[in-house]
Design an enzyme around this catalytic site. Structure first.
Site, PDB file in Angstrom:
ATOM      1  N   ARG A 160       0.791  12.066  -9.577  1.00 10.43           N
ATOM      2  CA  ARG A 160       1.338  10.719  -9.339  1.00 10.43           C
ATOM      3  C   ARG A 160       2.755  10.596  -9.908  1.00 10.43           C
ATOM      4  O   ARG A 160       3.549   9.786  -9.461  1.00 10.43           O
ATOM      5  CB  ARG A 160       0.464   9.653 -10.009  1.00 10.43           C
ATOM      6  CG  ARG A 160      -0.903   9.476  -9.397  1.00 10.43           C
ATOM      7  CD  ARG A 160      -1.535   8.213  -9.933  1.00 10.43           C
ATOM      8  NE  ARG A 160      -2.979   8.182  -9.748  1.00 10.43           N
ATOM      9  CZ  ARG A 160      -3.588   7.808  -8.639  1.00 10.43           C
ATOM     10  NH1 ARG A 160      -2.891   7.436  -7.594  1.00 10.43           N
ATOM     11  NH2 ARG A 160      -4.905   7.801  -8.557  1.00 10.43           N
ATOM     12  N   PHE A 180      -1.172  16.247   3.875  1.00 10.74           N
ATOM     13  CA  PHE A 180      -1.625  15.578   2.658  1.00 10.74           C
ATOM     14  C   PHE A 180      -0.466  15.554   1.664  1.00 10.74           C
ATOM     15  O   PHE A 180       0.074  16.596   1.299  1.00 10.74           O
ATOM     16  CB  PHE A 180      -2.832  16.296   2.052  1.00 10.74           C
ATOM     17  CG  PHE A 180      -3.443  15.512   0.929  1.00 10.74           C
ATOM     18  CD1 PHE A 180      -4.302  14.450   1.193  1.00 10.74           C
ATOM     19  CD2 PHE A 180      -3.132  15.806  -0.395  1.00 10.74           C
ATOM     20  CE1 PHE A 180      -4.846  13.701   0.162  1.00 10.74           C
ATOM     21  CE2 PHE A 180      -3.676  15.061  -1.432  1.00 10.74           C
ATOM     22  CZ  PHE A 180      -4.535  14.002  -1.150  1.00 10.74           C
ATOM     23  N   GLU A 193       0.854  -1.197   0.000  1.00 15.21           N
ATOM     24  CA  GLU A 193       0.000   0.000   0.000  1.00 15.21           C
ATOM     25  C   GLU A 193       0.889   1.246   0.000  1.00 15.21           C
ATOM     26  O   GLU A 193       1.986   1.241   0.565  1.00 15.21           O
ATOM     27  CB  GLU A 193      -0.903  -0.075   1.248  1.00 15.21           C
ATOM     28  CG  GLU A 193      -1.794   1.105   1.507  1.00 15.21           C
ATOM     29  CD  GLU A 193      -2.877   1.365   0.476  1.00 15.21           C
ATOM     30  OE1 GLU A 193      -2.520   1.498  -0.710  1.00 15.21           O
ATOM     31  OE2 GLU A 193      -4.049   1.495   0.847  1.00 15.21           O
ATOM     32  N   ASP A 194       0.410   2.311  -0.633  1.00 10.80           N
ATOM     33  CA  ASP A 194       1.184   3.549  -0.668  1.00 10.80           C
ATOM     34  C   ASP A 194       1.241   4.222   0.699  1.00 10.80           C
ATOM     35  O   ASP A 194       2.296   4.604   1.174  1.00 10.80           O
ATOM     36  CB  ASP A 194       0.612   4.523  -1.732  1.00 10.80           C
ATOM     37  CG  ASP A 194      -0.887   4.761  -1.582  1.00 10.80           C
ATOM     38  OD1 ASP A 194      -1.512   4.204  -0.653  1.00 10.80           O
ATOM     39  OD2 ASP A 194      -1.450   5.495  -2.419  1.00 10.80           O
ATOM     40  N   ASP A 232      -3.297   5.457   6.546  1.00  7.16           N
ATOM     41  CA  ASP A 232      -3.806   6.708   7.113  1.00  7.16           C
ATOM     42  C   ASP A 232      -4.786   6.368   8.240  1.00  7.16           C
ATOM     43  O   ASP A 232      -4.373   6.039   9.340  1.00  7.16           O
ATOM     44  CB  ASP A 232      -4.435   7.511   5.972  1.00  7.16           C
ATOM     45  CG  ASP A 232      -4.895   8.884   6.358  1.00  7.16           C
ATOM     46  OD1 ASP A 232      -4.323   9.470   7.285  1.00  7.16           O
ATOM     47  OD2 ASP A 232      -5.842   9.399   5.727  1.00  7.16           O
TER      48      ASP A 232
HETATM   49  P1  5GP Z   1      -6.903   4.912   4.871  1.00 13.38           P
HETATM   50  O1  5GP Z   1      -7.961   3.974   4.437  1.00 13.38           O
HETATM   51  O2  5GP Z   1      -5.799   4.294   5.699  1.00 13.38           O
HETATM   52  O3  5GP Z   1      -7.471   6.153   5.512  1.00 13.38           O
HETATM   53  O4  5GP Z   1      -6.250   5.542   3.598  1.00 13.38           O
HETATM   54  C1  5GP Z   1      -5.566   4.833   2.677  1.00 13.38           C
HETATM   55  C2  5GP Z   1      -5.719   5.490   1.346  1.00 13.38           C
HETATM   56  O5  5GP Z   1      -6.090   6.870   1.446  1.00 13.38           O
HETATM   57  C3  5GP Z   1      -4.401   5.498   0.610  1.00 13.38           C
HETATM   58  O6  5GP Z   1      -4.246   4.337  -0.152  1.00 13.38           O
HETATM   59  C4  5GP Z   1      -4.498   6.730  -0.237  1.00 13.38           C
HETATM   60  O7  5GP Z   1      -5.152   6.418  -1.433  1.00 13.38           O
HETATM   61  C5  5GP Z   1      -5.367   7.670   0.537  1.00 13.38           C
HETATM   62  N1  5GP Z   1      -4.585   8.651   1.313  1.00 13.38           N
HETATM   63  C6  5GP Z   1      -4.423   8.735   2.642  1.00 13.38           C
HETATM   64  N2  5GP Z   1      -3.625   9.761   2.976  1.00 13.38           N
HETATM   65  C7  5GP Z   1      -3.258  10.331   1.816  1.00 13.38           C
HETATM   66  C8  5GP Z   1      -2.393  11.437   1.480  1.00 13.38           C
HETATM   67  O8  5GP Z   1      -1.787  12.122   2.311  1.00 13.38           O
HETATM   68  N3  5GP Z   1      -2.254  11.702   0.152  1.00 13.38           N
HETATM   69  C9  5GP Z   1      -2.893  11.005  -0.817  1.00 13.38           C
HETATM   70  N4  5GP Z   1      -2.671  11.365  -2.071  1.00 13.38           N
HETATM   71  N5  5GP Z   1      -3.706   9.958  -0.550  1.00 13.38           N
HETATM   72  C10 5GP Z   1      -3.865   9.631   0.744  1.00 13.38           C
END
Ligand code: 5GP
Length: 181
Positions: A168, A155, A102-103, A106
């Protein structure tokens, strides 16, 4: 680069540092699995660049890949709180050593959802590799086994991460600041 004049980018992690850390992460995976095959599942779209750099650093491990596509963010900076599966795996993961790639971790909602889905498919093992981790934002408990960098609650875009599908392609991970609404 398609940067809008009212959007501000500040480098947080340079590409050189990303590459060095990803090399270490690949070594750690290889040590943990000692010659066993690993099956990497990239979470589209954000993890595509991280995954492609990660697999190129495996030297002794037999590695296969597959992808899932999910979305929780819509077009903006705020998570919708709901995870939707857009693309499922091409092949079965039963009996495989799976690493979910995963990137960014969060709130934890996406990885929590994906782990639940994947565990039902009886992999031999299931681990998580996240390039970035924002621990202060966690809503659901998720522990990544391999984390590239812990970052503050900002962010970020670049190196696969987008804002409304843009940025990207940036080589570095950057903090994006938007004008006040
Ligand atoms: P989670 O489900 O853990 O809240 O978020 C995971 C997904 O939210 C990541 O795969 C990504 O797509 C998006 N995301 C969360 N934080 C960021 C951020 O700081 N920048 C971007 N571009 N996407 C984020």
């Amino acid at each position: 680069m398609a940067q809008r004049s009212d959007e501000h980018l500040k480098v947080l992690i340079r590409n050189g540092a990303l590459q060095r850390r990803i090399r270490e992460m690949a070594r750690q995976v290889e040590r943990d699995f000692k010659g066993e095959r690993v099956h990497l599942i990239g979470v589209l779209k954000g993890a595509c660049i991280f995954l492609s750099d990660l697999i190129r650093n495996f030297q002794s491990t037999d590695v296969s890949i597959d992808f899932m596509a999910v979305a929780s963010y819509g077009k903006g900076k705020e998570s919708s709180g709901q995870v939707r599966l857009y693309k499922d795996l091409d092949t079965s993961i039963e009996g495989l050593n799976v690493i979910l790639v995963e990137d960014i971790l969060d709130t934890g909602l996406t990885l929590n959802y994906l782990c639940r889905v994947l565990k039902q498919r009886r992999p031999r093992s299931l681990r998580i590799a996240a390039l970035l981790d924002k621990p202060s934002r966690r809503i659901q408990e998720v522990k990544a086994d391999y984390v590239g960098f812990k970052i503050p609650n900002e962010f970020v875009v670049g190196y696969g991460l987008d804002y409304a599908e843009r940025y990207r392609n940036l080589k570095d991970v950057c903090i994006l600041t938007l004008p006040p609404q």
